[in-house]
Design an enzyme around this catalytic site. Structure first.
Site, PDB file in Angstrom:
ATOM      1  N   GLN A 103      -2.778  -3.032  -7.557  1.00 40.21           N
ATOM      2  CA  GLN A 103      -2.218  -1.635  -7.755  1.00 40.21           C
ATOM      3  C   GLN A 103      -2.959  -0.500  -7.245  1.00 40.21           C
ATOM      4  O   GLN A 103      -2.506   0.228  -6.409  1.00 40.21           O
ATOM      5  CB  GLN A 103      -1.790  -1.490  -9.281  1.00 40.21           C
ATOM      6  CG  GLN A 103      -1.084   0.015  -9.295  1.00 40.21           C
ATOM      7  CD  GLN A 103       0.223   0.391  -8.582  1.00 40.21           C
ATOM      8  OE1 GLN A 103       0.874  -0.756  -8.387  1.00 40.21           O
ATOM      9  NE2 GLN A 103       0.388   1.435  -8.398  1.00 40.21           N
ATOM     10  N   GLU A 104      -4.111  -0.507  -7.499  1.00 38.84           N
ATOM     11  CA  GLU A 104      -5.183   0.484  -7.005  1.00 38.84           C
ATOM     12  C   GLU A 104      -5.569   0.406  -5.537  1.00 38.84           C
ATOM     13  O   GLU A 104      -5.159   1.421  -4.847  1.00 38.84           O
ATOM     14  CB  GLU A 104      -6.440   0.245  -7.831  1.00 38.84           C
ATOM     15  CG  GLU A 104      -6.396   0.703  -9.192  1.00 38.84           C
ATOM     16  CD  GLU A 104      -6.433   2.349  -9.154  1.00 38.84           C
ATOM     17  OE1 GLU A 104      -6.366   2.908  -8.390  1.00 38.84           O
ATOM     18  OE2 GLU A 104      -6.393   2.803 -10.580  1.00 38.84           O
ATOM     19  N   SER A 105      -5.861  -0.621  -5.025  1.00 38.43           N
ATOM     20  CA  SER A 105      -6.148  -0.906  -3.787  1.00 38.43           C
ATOM     21  C   SER A 105      -5.419  -1.727  -2.627  1.00 38.43           C
ATOM     22  O   SER A 105      -5.833  -1.974  -1.541  1.00 38.43           O
ATOM     23  CB  SER A 105      -7.801  -1.015  -3.514  1.00 38.43           C
ATOM     24  OG  SER A 105      -8.025  -2.165  -4.064  1.00 38.43           O
ATOM     25  N   TYR A 150       2.777   3.277 -12.438  1.00 37.84           N
ATOM     26  CA  TYR A 150       1.576   2.519 -12.406  1.00 37.84           C
ATOM     27  C   TYR A 150       1.287   1.598 -13.456  1.00 37.84           C
ATOM     28  O   TYR A 150       1.255   0.253 -13.412  1.00 37.84           O
ATOM     29  CB  TYR A 150       0.177   3.394 -12.319  1.00 37.84           C
ATOM     30  CG  TYR A 150      -0.923   2.908 -12.442  1.00 37.84           C
ATOM     31  CD1 TYR A 150      -1.713   2.819 -11.203  1.00 37.84           C
ATOM     32  CD2 TYR A 150      -1.456   2.334 -13.448  1.00 37.84           C
ATOM     33  CE1 TYR A 150      -2.971   2.363 -11.116  1.00 37.84           C
ATOM     34  CE2 TYR A 150      -2.797   1.819 -13.623  1.00 37.84           C
ATOM     35  CZ  TYR A 150      -3.611   1.892 -12.435  1.00 37.84           C
ATOM     36  OH  TYR A 150      -4.982   1.407 -12.501  1.00 37.84           O
TER      37      TYR A 150
END
Length: 651
Positions: free
Chosen positions: A501-503, A609
């Site tokens: 999800q982050e990168s 998120y």
């Protein structure tokens, strides 16, 4: 129905940066880098020697481009146009024309400038001003002044290159009161009070000056309109813009007063319905997210006829917060038909009906077929299997090899391996623009084989291959995640889902606020975590190394897990928004069932998120044939489904 809209997203806040270094470079790559440096310095002899030694190396156009850029001040349009013809399949051809056009404008070489300017697709404001100046220089004053007027009335400062054009236009008497008026209002709408005052000073007529004085006063004291409606009437020039200016300005300091003003005056001042929606939604969602006692009534005043679906959704969330299931069902029924069928509202409609005594087993089983957070929730509650709808693809090895052999993909791979990701992405965009969806899909698999997972995921989205989960959910560092997660006391799947999800697994991603690496660690958090857990972190560049980033990110995630009593929902929210915010939200709404707490998270980014990370973890476990759970037993007990009926305190 399968809905890809939730789980195909990549975190949009991530910027792509270049790796600090690769483990090793081939002799040709080393020679390329050396020759490129020589080209940037204008060392023609070294460049020619290097180009000869590089033979058919794919990145030779980048050296030639750099050498031409090094002598930009002596290039002619023919040089740039010739380069464009020779290397038309590269993104460099447009860059050279762009740079030379700007250079010619700065040098006032108008004849050459006018040869090249028409070849630009979207000239910048600076280049447009050079064009206007070239029009003046070639005797086309009327065209020059028409352009000057258009550029001058913008609500922001224009580049210094525009000053000679503006000066000539103003000296000719071209600047009229209408221009001063338009620029002043545009500047106020952009919040630029100093520019607005400057523009207002250019007005000559008393009536224009009075209008602009009123606009500036409303900008400075927007609440005055609320107490004195006579300041702006339907006969006031620009009354619609003045109202929206006052409301937009007031909402920053006093949202309730802004809503009062908007509701009172939007009809009085005849704001068209299509022009009302953006401001109504903006203020309504802000009010809803405050969860004030009067939030529901405020949204009802803003949108009494349920025309704005975003506000209707927030009214449903406010009803969820009160556990008013009858109202939840009613409000979902006010949504457009297509929105009612969204898995989010199908889930909450099922909960509302269940709380009113209806058996919703069939509805939950139907919803469990969705590969989404709500589909997975429904699957757990109805004891149904998680539906992945995975469609692995058998790639044509011959076609894949042919694609990889094309010059754009040869350049792309070299740039990727050299860490020149901006150029690699430009090559991708250029190369895939006209490919069929099938070939775009094949290209995504090709770059995945190189290890360029971020671009592979984007390629799957670009080609709308939602069900090819192998490419959308790669797992490039399983051993690192397992080792780090065991030390942190969390599952490796959860940490992997965080990184996805982050990168989207780009090792050197850096966000606009400075978060770095696979798990997007802020420098302060990284240093604190390293010290607390005795983990190595000699400098911040080490956050771009997968092992270091995964160790620190997993350790910090473990901290959040323990800080929030082993609840992954709260911990995931804390990883994204910060533990202080989550504690505040829990203090405000921690009595709510867990799924309602998620739905009422005031930050849209954090709400999505949390849902994405939990759903991603299910997908990763299912793809690896591991037992999959969306929520732990203790987390499931906190769902609305498992809570006795009752109402919380009124808002």
């Amino acid at each position: 129905m399968q809905r890809p809209t939730l789980l195909h997203l990549i975190a949009t806040s991530v910027l792509i940066t270049s790796p600090t270094a690769f483990a090793s470079l081939s002799p040709q790559q080393e020679l390329y880098k050396k020759t490129l440096v020589a080209a940037e310095k204008g060392d023609s002899a070294s460049v020619q020697k290097g180009l000869k030694q590089l033979k058919q190396y794919p990145l030779k156009p980048y050296i030639i481009y750099a050498e031409l850029r090094s002598r930009l001040n002596t290039l002619r349009p023919a040089d740039a146009l010739d380069f464009s013809r020779r290397y038309s399949d590269t993104p460099l051809e447009g860059r050279l024309r762009w740079a030379l056009t700007t250079s010619l404008g700065k040098r006032n070489e108008w004849q050459a400038f006018r040869e090249l300017y028409p070849s630009l697709d979207r000239p910048s404001a600076e280049q447009q001003c050079y064009w206007g100046r070239s029009e003046l220089a070639t005797g086309h004053k009327e065209a020059a002044y028409t352009l000057a007027a258009r550029l001058w009335v913008e609500g922001h400062s224009q580049p210094d290159a525009c000053d000679p054009l503006f000066d000539s236009w103003m000296k000719s008497g071209g600047l009229k009161d209408r221009h001063a008026h338009d620029r002043a209002l545009a500047a106020l709408e952009e919040g630029n009070i100093s520019l607005a005052r400057y523009a207002a000073k250019q007005a000559s007529q008393a009536s224009t000056k009075a209008q602009l004085d009123k606009a500036i006063e409303l900008f400075l004291n927007p609440k005055s309109l609320l107490t004195n409606a006579a300041l702006v009437t339907p006969k006031t020039p620009d009354h619609r813009r003045l109202l929206m200016l006052a409301v937009n300005r007031l909402r920053r300091s006093d949202l309730d007063a802004a809503i009062d003003l908007w509701v009172r005056d939007r009809a009085r001042l005849s704001i068209p319905a299509e022009e009302q929606s953006e401001l109504s939604v903006r203020m309504g969602t802000l009010k809803a997210k405050h969860y004030d006692p009067d939030s529901e009534s405020a949204l009802a005043r803003i949108d009494p006829e349920f025309r704005l679906e975003e506000l209707t959704e927030w009214r449903a969330r406010l009803a969820l917060k009160r556990l008013d299931w009858v109202e939840v069902e009613r409000l979902i029924g006010k949504l457009p038909a297509n929105k009612q069928m969204h898995e989010r509202w199908q889930y909450w409609l099922s909960m509302a009906k269940m709380k009113q005594g209806t058996d919703v087993t069939t509805q939950l089983k139907t919803l469990s077929g969705d590969r989404t957070f709500y589909g997975f929730l429904a699957a757990e509650l109805s004891h149904s299997p998680f539906s992945l709808d995975h469609e692995p693809i058998a790639m044509d090895a011959h076609k894949l090899k042919e694609l990889e052999a094309t010059p754009p993909f040869q350049r792309m791979r070299e740039l990727y391996e050299l860490g020149e990701l901006y150029d690699a992405r430009s090559e991708w965009n250029n190369a895939t623009r006209d490919l069929s969806p099938d070939d775009q899909h094949m290209a995504a698999h090709l770059v995945k084989r190189w290890g360029w997972h971020t671009q592979a995921i984007r390629g799957a989205i670009q080609s709308e291959q939602w069900n090819d989960l192998d490419i959308r959910f790669p797992d490039p560092y399983p051993e690192l995640f397992v080792d780090a997660s065991e030390r942190a006391g969390i599952t490796s799947t959860w940490a992997t889902a965080i990184a996805r999800q982050e990168s989207a697994f780009w090792e050197t991603a850096r966000s606009r606020v400075g978060a770095r690496g696979l798990m997007q660690l802020m420098p302060t958090t990284a240093r604190h975590t390293a010290k607390k857990h005795s983990l190595p972190l000699a400098n911040l560049d080490e956050l771009y190394q997968p092992r270091t980033n995964i160790n620190l990110g997993s350790a910090y995630l473990g901290e959040m897990y323990r800080e929030f009593n082993n609840n992954r929902v709260y911990a995931t929210a804390a990883y994204n928004a910060g533990p202080h915010r989550v504690k505040a939200w829990m203090k405000e709404r921690g009595n709510l069932p867990l799924d309602i707490w998620i739905e009422t998270i005031p930050f849209d980014e954090t709400r999505n998120y949390v849902q994405n990370v939990l759903a991603f973890a299910v997908i990763y476990d299912r793809l690896a044939d591991r037992p999959a759970r969306l929520l732990s037993d203790s987390e499931r007990k906190l769902l609305a489904y498992n809570q006795p009926q009752g109402k919380s305190d009124k808002l």
